[in-house]
Scaffold this motif. Structure first.
Motif, short mmCIF file in Angstrom:
data_model
loop_
_atom_site.label_atom_id
_atom_site.label_comp_id
_atom_site.label_asym_id
_atom_site.label_seq_id
_atom_site.Cartn_x
_atom_site.Cartn_y
_atom_site.Cartn_z
N GLU A 81 5.25 -20.40 3.37
CA GLU A 81 6.69 -20.57 3.59
C GLU A 81 7.48 -19.66 2.64
OE1 GLU A 81 8.06 -22.48 5.87
OE2 GLU A 81 6.18 -23.39 6.53
N ARG A 102 14.36 -10.98 2.83
CA ARG A 102 13.60 -11.63 3.89
C ARG A 102 14.46 -12.57 4.70
NH1 ARG A 102 8.10 -11.11 1.26
NH2 ARG A 102 6.64 -11.84 2.81
N THR A 140 0.84 -1.21 0.00
CA THR A 140 0.00 0.00 0.00
C THR A 140 0.87 1.25 0.00
OG1 THR A 140 -1.65 -1.20 1.28
CG2 THR A 140 -1.81 1.20 1.31
P1 AP5 Z 1 -0.54 -4.54 2.06
O1 AP5 Z 1 -0.16 -3.16 1.68
O2 AP5 Z 1 -0.74 -5.54 0.97
O3 AP5 Z 1 0.51 -5.10 3.12
P2 AP5 Z 1 1.82 -5.90 2.87
O4 AP5 Z 1 2.72 -5.60 3.99
O5 AP5 Z 1 2.34 -5.64 1.48
O6 AP5 Z 1 1.20 -7.36 3.02
P3 AP5 Z 1 1.32 -8.63 2.15
O7 AP5 Z 1 0.30 -9.57 2.64
O8 AP5 Z 1 1.30 -8.33 0.70
O9 AP5 Z 1 2.75 -9.08 2.61
P4 AP5 Z 1 3.45 -10.41 2.51
O10 AP5 Z 1 4.79 -10.08 3.02
O11 AP5 Z 1 2.73 -11.54 3.12
O12 AP5 Z 1 3.34 -10.70 0.94
P5 AP5 Z 1 4.40 -10.80 -0.25
O13 AP5 Z 1 3.63 -10.58 -1.46
O14 AP5 Z 1 5.60 -9.98 0.02
O15 AP5 Z 1 -1.82 -4.45 3.00
C1 AP5 Z 1 -2.48 -5.59 3.43
C2 AP5 Z 1 -3.98 -5.26 3.53
O16 AP5 Z 1 -4.15 -4.29 4.56
C3 AP5 Z 1 -4.55 -4.67 2.27
O17 AP5 Z 1 -5.86 -5.15 2.09
C4 AP5 Z 1 -4.55 -3.17 2.53
O18 AP5 Z 1 -5.57 -2.51 1.83
C5 AP5 Z 1 -4.76 -3.12 4.03
N1 AP5 Z 1 -4.11 -1.98 4.68
C6 AP5 Z 1 -2.90 -1.45 4.40
N2 AP5 Z 1 -2.64 -0.42 5.22
C7 AP5 Z 1 -3.70 -0.32 6.06
C8 AP5 Z 1 -4.01 0.56 7.13
N3 AP5 Z 1 -3.19 1.54 7.53
N4 AP5 Z 1 -5.17 0.37 7.77
C9 AP5 Z 1 -6.04 -0.61 7.40
N5 AP5 Z 1 -5.81 -1.46 6.38
C10 AP5 Z 1 -4.63 -1.32 5.71
O19 AP5 Z 1 4.84 -12.34 -0.12
C11 AP5 Z 1 3.96 -13.39 -0.36
C12 AP5 Z 1 4.71 -14.70 -0.35
O20 AP5 Z 1 5.67 -14.72 -1.41
C13 AP5 Z 1 5.54 -14.98 0.92
O21 AP5 Z 1 4.77 -15.58 1.94
C14 AP5 Z 1 6.60 -15.93 0.36
O22 AP5 Z 1 6.08 -17.23 0.19
C15 AP5 Z 1 6.87 -15.36 -1.02
N6 AP5 Z 1 7.96 -14.37 -1.00
C16 AP5 Z 1 7.85 -13.05 -1.30
N7 AP5 Z 1 9.04 -12.44 -1.20
C17 AP5 Z 1 9.91 -13.39 -0.80
C18 AP5 Z 1 11.30 -13.35 -0.48
N8 AP5 Z 1 12.01 -12.22 -0.54
N9 AP5 Z 1 11.88 -14.51 -0.10
C19 AP5 Z 1 11.18 -15.67 -0.03
N10 AP5 Z 1 9.87 -15.77 -0.30
C20 AP5 Z 1 9.23 -14.63 -0.69
#
Ligand code: AP5
Length: 190
Positions: free
Chosen positions: A58, A89, A16
């Motif tokens: 994971e 990460r 976001t």
């Molecule tokens: P959002 O902005 O999407 O939050 P986020 O921190 O980006 O959350 P994610 O769920 O996308 O993070 P993640 O780390 O699990 O996912 P990623 O894609 O990196 O906001 C979340 C929600 O809250 C939204 O609906 C938003 O509207 C709402 N919101 C935001 N701010 C708000 C506020 N102030 N108040 C109220 N609501 C609010 O990773 C996914 C998977 O990919 C991992 O689990 C892993 O399997 C893999 N992966 C990704 N990167 C790696 C890596 N570097 N190494 C290994 N595996 C990886």
């Protein structure tokens, strides 16, 4: 160049806030989660391999995500800076990123870590689960596991960047606009 890491647990608001920050500062957004989801959508070999890890909450193997980031850095030679979202990460990922940026002679400027209480993270992801079709949001056990994996494998990176005096904690609860203002205030001081 300004290279920022937007850091925090799942649901902290990294995506976001990154969307707003790239608009404000004209940086390139590199989200490993988004890149992996694009690979899954295209049903590539990499995507299919990553999918099994992501659906369980994971981490995908370091070699896969480091390779993706390397390609994206090489593909943007004229960027004035990057926002890394969801990367690094693990400590090996952080060390690999340092090496990649050394080649560009532009190290990490700052890690901006969004601080959000666990219950709020769970609430946000449950709400998103109702609106989106991200498989890793659909199952409460997978959400719990993502937060556990963050605490065990990713949170230690805080010390990696604190040691380098590149760590800033940002209050990540409350209104999205207020959080954005806090991030901007921190960035203006860099
Ligand atoms: P959002 O902005 O999407 O939050 P986020 O921190 O980006 O959350 P994610 O769920 O996308 O993070 P993640 O780390 O699990 O996912 P990623 O894609 O990196 O906001 C979340 C929600 O809250 C939204 O609906 C938003 O509207 C709402 N919101 C935001 N701010 C708000 C506020 N102030 N108040 C109220 N609501 C609010 O990773 C996914 C998977 O990919 C991992 O689990 C892993 O399997 C893999 N992966 C990704 N990167 C790696 C890596 N570097 N190494 C290994 N595996 C990886």
């Amino acid at each position: 160049m300004m290279n920022l890491i937007l850091f925090g647990p799942p649901g902290a608001g990294k995506g976001t806030q990154a969307a707003r920050l790239i608009d404000e500062y004209k940086l390139i957004h590199l989200s490993t989660g988004d890149l992996l989801r694009a690979e899954i959508k295209q049903q590539t070999k990499l995507g299919l391999e990553a999918q099994t890890f992501m659906n369980k909450g994971e981490l995908v193997p370091d070699s896969i995500v480091i390779g993706m980031i390397e390609n994206k850095l090489d593909a943007n030679p004229n960027a004035i800076g990057f926002i890394f979202d969801g990367f690094p990460r693990t400590i090996p990922q952080a060390k690999a990123l340092d090496s990649l940026l050394e080649r560009k002679k532009s190290p990490i400027t700052r890690m901006l870590a969004l601080q959000v209480e666990k219950q709020e993270l769970i609430e946000r992801l449950k709400i998103r689960a109702m609106e989106s079709n991200r498989p890793d949001d659909q199952n409460p056990e997978v959400i719990e596991n993502r937060i556990k994996v963050y605490e065990e494998s990713t949170a230690p990176l805080i010390y990696y960047y604190k040691d380098q005096k590149k760590f800033s904690a940002i209050a990540g609860m409350g209104d999205v606009d207020d959080i954005f203002k806090r991030l901007c205030m921190e960035i203006e001081q860099l």
